[in-house]
Write an enzyme that holds these catalytic residues in place. Structure first.
Site, PDB file in Angstrom:
ATOM      1  N   ASP A  43       0.847  -1.192   0.000  1.00  0.00           N
ATOM      2  CA  ASP A  43       0.000   0.000   0.000  1.00  0.00           C
ATOM      3  C   ASP A  43       0.883   1.244   0.000  1.00  0.00           C
ATOM      4  OD1 ASP A  43      -0.952  -0.794   3.388  1.00  0.00           O
ATOM      5  OD2 ASP A  43       0.849   0.201   2.653  1.00  0.00           O
ATOM      6  N   ASP A  45       1.541   5.081   1.009  1.00  0.00           N
ATOM      7  CA  ASP A  45       1.220   6.194   1.891  1.00  0.00           C
ATOM      8  C   ASP A  45       1.924   7.444   1.379  1.00  0.00           C
ATOM      9  OD1 ASP A  45      -0.217   4.509   3.644  1.00  0.00           O
ATOM     10  OD2 ASP A  45       1.638   3.872   4.602  1.00  0.00           O
ATOM     11  N   ASP A 124       8.624   6.119  13.391  1.00  0.00           N
ATOM     12  CA  ASP A 124       9.159   5.189  14.388  1.00  0.00           C
ATOM     13  C   ASP A 124      10.596   4.733  14.130  1.00  0.00           C
ATOM     14  OD1 ASP A 124       8.175   3.760  12.196  1.00  0.00           O
ATOM     15  OD2 ASP A 124       6.888   2.430  13.371  1.00  0.00           O
TER      16      ASP A 124
END
Ligand code: ATP
Ligand code: MG
Length: 411
Positions: A43, A45, A124
């Site tokens: 996917d 982003d 992160d």
């Protein structure tokens, strides 16, 4: 370098449109990391300098979602992209501060807009903080992400102890990415997982169910489970048998392996099947004595086990009856006399229950041939079915009373 053929055309067109409106826009996160690591990105982003409202204005087919973490879904007929505004992650930089933490340092809301540099430092791991512009074919790398992809290591952006306090789910993510990519986990990150893993108890069961699905239904379930156990984090995702028998560990591993194999073979998988399998050891430990299942206790324990699991992960209600069907069918599969097998095989969950029986048998090294019996029974041949049943009818009462004896599993 990234080959644009691997990138969704729709994602490239959305980036184009944002840039034409004088906003910065990049692909970011998993798709860039995966494309650079030789994995097909799944996917896409997008990170942009446009606010959610500005993005919403540019794309007719879009919708603002989220509260804790506001972003825009931009979609066409077949694809959905997540478009996120750069965040500063720092409530000192903005009067309209919208970054809210609780006493333990956990971020409750993160909607303070910022620059690309600031956005990078609130992600992160370094490998997740690479920004790729498919138009200029350039990568923005502010935190040595490229170096760490090359060295195959998961490194935290900033002090992992503090970052895992902000969001304890990052420890689960570190484990998942390390297995998905075949990367090591940096020692500081490992230490933070040990030190801060317990904070997972403060995460909502809804978010942990999402993470449960990513960890166990993404094709790497077995490896993820083993690594979670090594950090003692499995208990935040799945109820565990306090007696921790070899059997219970084995059945969990085999159920996960079965799920990974199905994913590899493009077969369907459902959280229902996996949860039924993972909770089986604890269910039978609650209702067995001296190698025998107490049927009444079995029926009474099912809801209790599901309720306990619900406290950990918010399993959608629709799976409850599926899970209980698989459990009850395990008992019915033992009953092979008269017309019972014909009823059992017509049950809508028969196939899942049979698959689970095979998993149980392989874990318990059961030699009773129940799985084989059902394999044969499914061959749609009336005379074979008749003879299989009549052989069971001839067994002594004593033997048929053992139908619910799960000897090997309970030893
Ligand atoms: P995958 O989609 O394979 O699970 P991903 O890295 O794309 O991996 P997403 O959850 O889709 O994971 O998140 C997209 C990006 O958003 C991440 O790469 C990371 O940069 C950032 N991100 C997501 N979750 C967090 C988090 N809990 N803390 C900090 N940054 C995060
Ligand atoms: Mg992603």
């Amino acid at each position: 370098m990234i080959d644009n053929k691997k990138i969704s055309k729709f994602a490239i067109s959305v980036i184009h449109d944002l840039q034409n409106h004088n906003f910065q826009a990049y692909l970011v996160g998993g798709c860039v990391r995966d494309a650079l690591s030789g994995i097909e990105p799944k996917d896409f982003d997008i990170a942009t300098s446009a606010t959610p409202e500005q993005v919403r204005k540019i794309f007719k087919a879009s919708r603002i979602i989220g509260k804790r973490f506001k972003l825009v879904h931009v979609f066409n007929r077949s694809e959905l992209l997540e478009v996120a505004t750069f965040r500063s992650g720092n409530n000192q930089t903005n009067d309209d501060a919208n970054l809210i933490k609780d006493e333990a340092g956990k971020i409750l809301r993160d909607n303070v807009w910022g620059t690309l540099d600031q956005d990078c430092y609130r992600r992160d791991f370094t490998v997740n903080a690479l920004y790729y512009c498919p138009i200029s074919k350039t990568i923005e790398d502010k935190s040595d992400g490229l170096k760490h992809i090359h060295k195959k290591v998961i490194v935290s952006i900033g002090d992992p102890q503090r970052r895992f306090e902000e969001d304890p789910v990052r420890s689960l993510r570190a484990i998942r990415f390390s297995n998905k990519l075949g990367f090591k986990i940096d020692n500081n990150v490992k230490e933070a997982i040990y030190d801060k893993g317990h904070l997972l108890s403060s995460i909502s069961n809804a978010r942990l169910f999402d993470e449960f699905c990513k960890i166990f239904l993404g094709g790497m379930g077995e490896k993820n489970f083993i690594k979670l156990c090594s950090f003692n984090l499995n208990k935040y995702l799945i109820l565990t048998d306090p007696n921790k028998s070899d059997f219970s560990n084995d059945i969990m591993i085999r159920a996960l392996r079965n799920t990974d194999d199905r994913i590899r073979n493009n077969q369907s998988v459902t959280p229902g099947f996996l949860i039924a399998a993972l909770l089986w050891p604890i269910l039978i430990s609650k209702c067995s004595k001296d190698g025998e299942i107490n049927i009444r206790k079995f029926f009474r324990s099912m809801d209790g086990v599901l309720k306990e699991q619900q406290k950990l992960t918010a399993v959608p209600r629709k799976f409850n009856s599926y899970i209980k069907d698989i459990w009850v069918l395990q008992l019915k599969l033992h009953s092979r006399i008269k017309s019972q097998p014909y009823k059992t095989i017509r049950h809508p969950r028969f196939r899942a229950a049979y698959d689970f029986l095979l998993v149980r048998e392989s874990a318990s090294r059961d030699k009773n041939g129940l799985g084989k019996w059902w394999t044969d029974f499914q061959k749609n041949d009336d005379s074979l079915r008749g003879s299989l049943i009549s052989r069971m009818n001839e067994k002594s009462d004593e033997e048929s009373s053992k139908i619910f004896g799960f000897y090997n599993e309970l030893r």
